[in-house]
Write an enzyme that holds these catalytic residues in place. Sequence first.
Site, mmCIF file in Angstrom:
data_model
loop_
_atom_site.group_PDB
_atom_site.id
_atom_site.type_symbol
_atom_site.label_atom_id
_atom_site.label_comp_id
_atom_site.label_asym_id
_atom_site.label_seq_id
_atom_site.Cartn_x
_atom_site.Cartn_y
_atom_site.Cartn_z
ATOM 1 C CG HIS A 90 -0.384 0.052 2.539
ATOM 2 N ND1 HIS A 90 0.010 1.228 3.156
ATOM 3 C CD2 HIS A 90 -0.099 -0.932 3.435
ATOM 4 C CE1 HIS A 90 0.493 0.965 4.357
ATOM 5 N NE2 HIS A 90 0.449 -0.342 4.553
ATOM 6 C CG ASP A 92 -2.831 4.072 2.731
ATOM 7 O OD1 ASP A 92 -2.532 2.968 2.224
ATOM 8 O OD2 ASP A 92 -3.465 4.175 3.803
ATOM 9 C CG ASP A 123 3.134 0.389 7.626
ATOM 10 O OD1 ASP A 123 2.616 -0.342 6.778
ATOM 11 O OD2 ASP A 123 2.514 0.859 8.595
ATOM 12 C CD GLU A 156 -3.056 -1.364 5.963
ATOM 13 O OE1 GLU A 156 -3.237 -2.251 6.818
ATOM 14 O OE2 GLU A 156 -2.390 -0.326 6.200
ATOM 15 C CD GLU A 157 -0.918 2.427 7.640
ATOM 16 O OE1 GLU A 157 -1.597 2.059 8.620
ATOM 17 O OE2 GLU A 157 0.247 2.042 7.449
ATOM 18 C CG HIS A 423 1.359 2.789 12.565
ATOM 19 N ND1 HIS A 423 0.111 2.274 12.838
ATOM 20 C CD2 HIS A 423 1.654 2.378 11.303
ATOM 21 C CE1 HIS A 423 -0.324 1.578 11.797
ATOM 22 N NE2 HIS A 423 0.605 1.630 10.848
#
Length: 457
Positions: A90, A92, A123, A156-157, A423
């Site tokens: 992903h 995003d 990520d 996705e996030e 994150h």
Amino acid sequence: MPDSPLAHTVASLQPRARTELAELVAFKSVADPAQFPRSECEAAAEWVAGALRSEGFTDVALLDTPDGTRSVYGFLPGPAGAPTVLLYAHYDVQPPLDESAWISPPFELTERDGRWYGRGAADCKGGLIMHLTALRALKEHGGVPVNVKVIVEGSEEQGTGGLEQYAEAHPELLTADTIVIGDTGNFRVGLPTVTATLRGMTLVRVQVETLEGNLHSGQFGGAAPDALAALIRILDSLRAEDGSAVVDGLEADASWEGLQYAEEEFRKDAKVLDGVELTGSGTVADRVWARPAVTVLGIDCPPVVGATPSVQAGARALVSLRIPPGTDAVKASELLTAHLEKAAPWGARVTVEQIGQGQPFRADTDSPAYASMAEAMREAYDGTEMQTSGMGGSIPLCNTLAALYPQAEILLIGLSEPEAQIHAVNESVSPEELERLSLAEALFLQRYARQYEAAGS
């Protein structure tokens, strides 16, 4: 790294990988227009589409998904009769949080202490670069031996389910014999790992209202019901004294069988301050892989700077509940909503709004593709045996793909090992992990193609 022609090719591709990752990281592709312009995600999607076209992918398409974001799809034909492998990543990313806390700018890939720093480096923009590097290396050594589909998600996030809904409406698009999800990570740097389980999640916004408007705390405080105080009590009810998640009706006593997570290693990985206790009960693996976890992601209330002496009329919070395999996300959402409403003190009005949801996932680690991946990882990591772990995070698409294609084997690998600090501020990726996992994926595709051909002969 092993001393082989394919390994040398992967190594030679690393400067290009770094250049492209820097280009991708530069896009502020947070899939929330309230935080960053939608154009940032659109530009990132166009970059991905261009990269696929330059590698010979056909049928490259920008898919407008129901949640208002775009996913990118492409197909690379392989030899006649070859199996089809779907590669997922992903583009995003999570918001950068406090940009002043970053040592280097979050959207500028920066090398420091042997790692590359930037939001999305691990990520999961790095996951896409891993896929591209593996395919490029194979092209220089006889070609890609399988049909390849690539799908790169744009939300996705956010957990808003756009790609899941699109896939359900177009089930033929992502059909494959094996699916490689490049969005997890090794248990730690240098230890090749596939992820066997993912926790599901539900994300809700809880609004509390008690008054028609704010009141002077001196004139009315003591009798007027404070919405912020009510919200604090509601949120506190979601944890037991030891910090374990408490949602009425939700089981929270499962145990993890398999690779364990030593408490001292977890404290180091999580950067827990000296003297601060871990929360919950059971082993660390139980807590992060096999049991529910509740987290208050944010609270809307007056900031300290500029606050006035007022009793608050309203307040709200964003609450995430992670749930282990064996628990239904829809049922968990219902239980969480009922708990929040029941916990309201003083008759405060509570409104709970569902924001996102995803089911937990459990992979079939006895499938043939896992044997091919174990061999590939063993070679890429100089003889180190592949491990199987859980992951506390969620990838909602996994269950959608498993339901749509029950015969497909699903493997989860990636770059998000603990040092990556995904994150959080100062997210980073290990260049060595990117190189080794790119090699492992290339070796896997070679071995899987041979395995598939042998099974059919």
